[in-house]
Design a protein around this motif. Structure first.
Motif, mmCIF file in Angstrom:
data_model
loop_
_atom_site.group_PDB
_atom_site.id
_atom_site.type_symbol
_atom_site.label_atom_id
_atom_site.label_comp_id
_atom_site.label_asym_id
_atom_site.label_seq_id
_atom_site.Cartn_x
_atom_site.Cartn_y
_atom_site.Cartn_z
ATOM 1 N N LEU A 219 -22.401 24.132 5.750
ATOM 2 C CA LEU A 219 -23.261 23.199 5.004
ATOM 3 C C LEU A 219 -24.098 23.975 3.990
ATOM 4 O O LEU A 219 -24.228 23.574 2.830
ATOM 5 N N ALA A 220 -24.664 25.102 4.448
ATOM 6 C CA ALA A 220 -25.482 25.942 3.564
ATOM 7 C C ALA A 220 -24.627 26.580 2.476
ATOM 8 O O ALA A 220 -25.056 26.676 1.324
ATOM 9 N N VAL A 221 -23.403 26.989 2.840
ATOM 10 C CA VAL A 221 -22.494 27.598 1.865
ATOM 11 C C VAL A 221 -22.139 26.579 0.776
ATOM 12 O O VAL A 221 -22.265 26.863 -0.425
ATOM 13 N N GLY A 222 -21.746 25.377 1.203
ATOM 14 C CA GLY A 222 -21.390 24.313 0.254
ATOM 15 C C GLY A 222 -22.566 23.942 -0.639
ATOM 16 O O GLY A 222 -22.420 23.820 -1.863
ATOM 17 N N ALA B 249 -22.808 24.484 -4.666
ATOM 18 C CA ALA B 249 -23.033 23.301 -5.512
ATOM 19 C C ALA B 249 -24.297 23.494 -6.355
ATOM 20 O O ALA B 249 -24.315 23.176 -7.549
ATOM 21 N N GLY B 250 -25.349 24.049 -5.739
ATOM 22 C CA GLY B 250 -26.596 24.328 -6.457
ATOM 23 C C GLY B 250 -26.381 25.368 -7.544
ATOM 24 O O GLY B 250 -26.949 25.275 -8.638
ATOM 25 N N SER B 251 -25.529 26.361 -7.250
ATOM 26 C CA SER B 251 -25.213 27.409 -8.216
ATOM 27 C C SER B 251 -24.533 26.814 -9.451
ATOM 28 O O SER B 251 -24.892 27.137 -10.583
ATOM 29 N N LEU B 252 -23.584 25.918 -9.216
ATOM 30 C CA LEU B 252 -22.879 25.246 -10.315
ATOM 31 C C LEU B 252 -23.870 24.485 -11.192
ATOM 32 O O LEU B 252 -23.828 24.547 -12.428
ATOM 33 N N LEU B 253 -24.802 23.783 -10.535
ATOM 34 C CA LEU B 253 -25.825 23.009 -11.244
ATOM 35 C C LEU B 253 -26.676 23.925 -12.127
ATOM 36 O O LEU B 253 -26.978 23.597 -13.284
ATOM 37 N N VAL C 238 -28.447 33.839 -7.545
ATOM 38 C CA VAL C 238 -29.023 33.923 -6.188
ATOM 39 C C VAL C 238 -28.263 33.001 -5.251
ATOM 40 O O VAL C 238 -27.856 33.402 -4.157
ATOM 41 N N MET C 239 -28.059 31.765 -5.683
ATOM 42 C CA MET C 239 -27.392 30.779 -4.816
ATOM 43 C C MET C 239 -25.947 31.174 -4.550
ATOM 44 O O MET C 239 -25.432 30.972 -3.451
ATOM 45 N N LEU C 240 -25.302 31.752 -5.570
ATOM 46 C CA LEU C 240 -23.916 32.205 -5.426
ATOM 47 C C LEU C 240 -23.830 33.344 -4.405
ATOM 48 O O LEU C 240 -23.013 33.303 -3.481
#
Length: 194
Positions: free
Chosen positions: A29-32, A36-40, A85-87
């Motif tokens: 869940l955290a990975v997904g 997704a946040g990284s893409l944004l 960071v998110m990636l």
């Protein structure tokens, strides 16, 4: 008899252990979410770049430099760093909790590298150093380094808006620049000792 009870207890214990270990898949869940946040973040950064171009064609071409263009570009850097960071966080969590590949796996047998290319281009010869995360502490350190960079970019962003009118303003501004430089220097030295 007693042998049956022992067998029952052992099977119950192994079932409980398996259930506990299966909770590691919650990390998906955290990975997904991180990916997704990284893409944004990356998409948002591109919007800032587009806005910088708009400001350039509207004002800078006429010779009017308000500093808005540089501000948009710095905001883009800021958002791109957040995306990074998110990636790193998402891929690091996956490597620690889900994937069972060793960080030092030979490149010939690395599952991740086999199909990782963009239409056959940019294939990785080996995993980048930042992907070789073997503990949660290492992941936190890598994320921490990028967060410090974000804070420095934010400081730079704010400094563009500051008007220096008195000696105290100039002193405060100089102190901020000095402290930012010092934090970068310390971070660089810590990174070398890693």
């Amino acid at each position: 008899g007693s042998g049956g009870i022992v067998q029952f207890l052992q099977s119950t214990e192994s079932t409980i252990e398996r259930v506990i270990f299966d909770f590691r898949f919650l990390a998906l869940l955290a990975v997904g979410g991180s990916l997704a946040g990284s893409l944004l973040c990356f998409l948002n950064g591109c919007i800032y770049i587009f806005e910088a171009y708009k400001v350039y064609w509207k004002t800078c071409v006429r010779g009017v430099h308000t500093g808005n263009m540089v501000l948009r570009l710095v905001e883009a850097i800021d958002v791109y760093l957040a995306g990074t960071v998110m990636l790193i966080f998402g891929m690091g969590l996956y490597g620690l909790f889900i994937s069972n590949e060793s960080p030092d796996v030979p490149t010939t047998t690395d599952r991740a590298l086999k199909g990782s290319s963009l239409f056959g281009m940019f294939a990785l010869k080996e995993r980048p150093k930042w992907m070789k995360i073997s503990s949660l502490d290492e992941l936190k350190t890598k994320v921490g380094h990028v967060i410090v960079m974000i804070l420095l970019v934010k400081m730079f962003e704010r400094s563009k808006m500051v008007t220096i009118s008195t000696g105290i303003d100039l002193l405060s501004y100089s102190m901020c620049v000095f402290l930012s430089s010092a934090s970068l220097y310390i971070l660089h030295n810590l990174h070398k000792s890693d």
